[in-house]
Motif scaffolding. Structure first.
Motif, PDB file in Angstrom:
ATOM      1  N   UNK A 158       0.820  -1.213   0.000  1.00 47.24           N
ATOM      2  CA  UNK A 158       0.000   0.000   0.000  1.00 47.24           C
ATOM      3  C   UNK A 158       0.853   1.261   0.000  1.00 47.24           C
ATOM      4  N   UNK A 159       2.069   1.116  -0.494  1.00 48.15           N
ATOM      5  CA  UNK A 159       2.941   2.286  -0.602  1.00 48.15           C
ATOM      6  C   UNK A 159       2.719   3.061  -1.892  1.00 48.15           C
ATOM      7  N   UNK A 160       2.025   2.467  -2.857  1.00 44.43           N
ATOM      8  CA  UNK A 160       1.739   3.145  -4.112  1.00 44.43           C
ATOM      9  C   UNK A 160       0.473   3.976  -3.925  1.00 44.43           C
ATOM     10  N   UNK A 161       0.603   5.290  -4.044  1.00 41.59           N
ATOM     11  CA  UNK A 161      -0.541   6.186  -3.865  1.00 41.59           C
ATOM     12  C   UNK A 161      -1.144   6.494  -5.226  1.00 41.59           C
ATOM     13  N   UNK A 162      -2.440   6.225  -5.332  1.00 44.10           N
ATOM     14  CA  UNK A 162      -3.137   6.414  -6.605  1.00 44.10           C
ATOM     15  C   UNK A 162      -4.328   7.342  -6.390  1.00 44.10           C
ATOM     16  N   UNK A 163      -4.359   8.424  -7.137  1.00 40.10           N
ATOM     17  CA  UNK A 163      -5.453   9.381  -7.040  1.00 40.10           C
ATOM     18  C   UNK A 163      -6.604   9.017  -7.948  1.00 40.10           C
ATOM     19  N   UNK A 164      -7.804   9.448  -7.555  1.00 42.84           N
ATOM     20  CA  UNK A 164      -8.989   9.273  -8.404  1.00 42.84           C
ATOM     21  C   UNK A 164      -9.908  10.470  -8.227  1.00 42.84           C
ATOM     22  N   UNK A 165     -10.952  10.551  -9.024  1.00 46.24           N
ATOM     23  CA  UNK A 165     -11.780  11.764  -9.113  1.00 46.24           C
ATOM     24  C   UNK A 165     -12.822  11.901  -8.018  1.00 46.24           C
ATOM     25  N   UNK A 166     -12.818  11.013  -7.043  1.00 45.91           N
ATOM     26  CA  UNK A 166     -13.745  11.148  -5.928  1.00 45.91           C
ATOM     27  C   UNK A 166     -14.582   9.901  -5.717  1.00 45.91           C
ATOM     28  N   UNK A 167     -15.113   9.707  -4.504  1.00 47.03           N
ATOM     29  CA  UNK A 167     -15.904   8.519  -4.190  1.00 47.03           C
ATOM     30  C   UNK A 167     -17.083   8.326  -5.140  1.00 47.03           C
ATOM     31  N   UNK A 168     -17.198   7.125  -5.669  1.00 51.16           N
ATOM     32  CA  UNK A 168     -18.306   6.809  -6.564  1.00 51.16           C
ATOM     33  C   UNK A 168     -18.096   7.197  -8.001  1.00 51.16           C
ATOM     34  N   UNK A 169     -17.005   7.908  -8.298  1.00 55.28           N
ATOM     35  CA  UNK A 169     -16.736   8.288  -9.687  1.00 55.28           C
ATOM     36  C   UNK A 169     -16.357   7.047 -10.493  1.00 55.28           C
ATOM     37  N   UNK A 170     -16.518   7.089 -11.816  1.00 52.97           N
ATOM     38  CA  UNK A 170     -16.089   5.942 -12.629  1.00 52.97           C
ATOM     39  C   UNK A 170     -14.626   5.577 -12.391  1.00 52.97           C
ATOM     40  N   UNK A 171     -13.795   6.598 -12.131  1.00 54.35           N
ATOM     41  CA  UNK A 171     -12.379   6.339 -11.879  1.00 54.35           C
ATOM     42  C   UNK A 171     -12.172   5.588 -10.564  1.00 54.35           C
ATOM     43  N   UNK A 184      -4.518  -6.859  -5.539  1.00 52.42           N
ATOM     44  CA  UNK A 184      -3.611  -5.828  -5.040  1.00 52.42           C
ATOM     45  C   UNK A 184      -4.343  -4.906  -4.080  1.00 52.42           C
ATOM     46  N   UNK A 185      -3.599  -4.109  -3.358  1.00 55.96           N
ATOM     47  CA  UNK A 185      -4.148  -3.043  -2.532  1.00 55.96           C
ATOM     48  C   UNK A 185      -3.230  -1.837  -2.653  1.00 55.96           C
ATOM     49  N   UNK A 186      -3.843  -0.664  -2.752  1.00 54.49           N
ATOM     50  CA  UNK A 186      -3.070   0.564  -2.925  1.00 54.49           C
ATOM     51  C   UNK A 186      -3.526   1.590  -1.901  1.00 54.49           C
ATOM     52  N   UNK A 187      -2.796   2.663  -1.822  1.00 53.35           N
ATOM     53  CA  UNK A 187      -3.187   3.800  -0.995  1.00 53.35           C
ATOM     54  C   UNK A 187      -3.989   4.744  -1.891  1.00 53.35           C
TER      55      UNK A 187
END
Length: 330
Positions: A158-171, A184-187
């Motif tokens: 979980x050391x890889x930090x991955x951003x997304x467009x917000x909770x529930x977004x397609x991303x 896998x599991x990420x931050x």
């Protein structure tokens, strides 16, 4: 989970009945009574994003085919719930339409309380589809290949930090599916839209972003970012040569994002038929298709039934993730 707020069966049955009724009115689809005033496209997001750009691009040829001006009304908030609720309360005479992703009707009602139900709308047409990709900084030596990236997240540190467009977004949904597929599991780092996430990625605050290619396209073209993985079928254009999960020996899923048009429930079938005809012609116009392709999306004139199916699929996925405790508002 709010099953009471989402009547899937009613939405599907209503959409099928509407499509059948509309098909039975070909002679009246061009009735002179509609439209009698400008058409308003309600976008439940701020200006500048994929949905907003698609709606504004549609408005150019649609103005000509409908014979009335087209206004884009941005009503952002609540991950799309505010504008979608506003559209649900609009007059059902065809002059006010919702332009959104299926997730506003399929995902949001499963994870938060929203001021509408899916069966407050009838599907009209699909406008476009957009690949979802994993992007990293172009000069990040850790992720030269898709294999490098997958190996890093499969370490489950979980050391890889991955951003997304917000909770529930397609991303966000794509990221959760990626974790499942790759074991896998990420931050995961939520943002209020893809724009801020990409800014932080470029600045080195996070390691990667799950993004609709439209948001990252300028940086992919300029060389600031690099796409390492397509979360869906392999595509061409600026993503030519970027592998997908299946090519990495991992069970694939399709996180492609769609933008569609919905109308408030109760709209007359002949009005829907008119709108579908004008939208189909508009999507085929170079005024729409050329700029949409330049953004990395693909124009797609699909039926109301296809749009219904997309909403249902989003709802099923969201229900599973909510039950697992992995899809939450915060």
């Amino acid at each position: 989970m709010t099953d009471n707020n989402f009547n899937r069966r009613a939405f599907i049955q209503g959409g099928v009945a509407l499509a059948a009724s509309a098909a039975a009115w070909p002679g009246r689809a061009q009735g002179r009574a509609f439209p009698t005033k400008p058409l308003t496209l309600i976008v439940p997001f701020a200006p500048g994003g994929n949905v907003d750009i698609t709606a504004r691009t549609l408005g150019v040829p649609l103005t000509r085919h409908a014979g009335q001006s087209v206004i884009v009304d941005n009503r952002a908030g609540g991950g799309g719930a505010v504008g979608t609720g506003w559209a649900a309360r609009a007059e059902n005479d065809g002059h006010s339409l919702l332009v959104a992703t299926p997730g506003q009707l399929g995902t949001l009602p499963e994870m938060i309380k929203v001021p509408y139900r899916a069966d407050n709308f009838v599907p009209v047409a699909v406008l476009s589809r957009t690949p979802v990709v994993v992007v990293v900084r172009a000069n990040d030596a850790r992720f030269k290949t898709a294999g490098d990236f997958l190996q890093a997240i499969q370490a489950k540190s979980e050391n890889v930090t991955i951003g997304h467009a917000g909770p529930g977004s397609p991303n966000h949904l794509a990221l959760l599916q990626l974790e499942d597929a790759a074991k896998a599991r990420v931050n995961a780092v939520p943002y209020k839209g893809s724009g801020p996430a990409v800014v932080d990625l470029l600045g080195g605050q996070i390691d990667a972003v799950i993004d609709q290619v439209t948001s990252s396209a300028p940086h992919l073209k300029s060389g600031g970012l690099r796409a390492v993985l397509v979360l869906g079928p392999q595509v061409g254009g600026m993503l030519a040569g970027v592998p997908n999960l299946a090519q990495q020996g991992i069970p694939s899923f399709d996180a492609t994002t769609f933008v569609g048009v919905f109308a408030p429930r109760g709209i007359a079938p002949q009005t829907v038929a008119s709108l579908q005809g004008w939208i189909s012609k508009s999507v085929a116009e170079p005024e729409f298709s050329k700029p949409i392709r330049e953004l990395g999306s693909e124009p797609l004139a699909e039926s109301a039934a296809y749009l219904q199916r997309l909403v249902q699929e989003d709802a099923v996925l969201a229900t599973r993730l909510v039950k697992q405790g992995r899809l939450k508002a915060d």
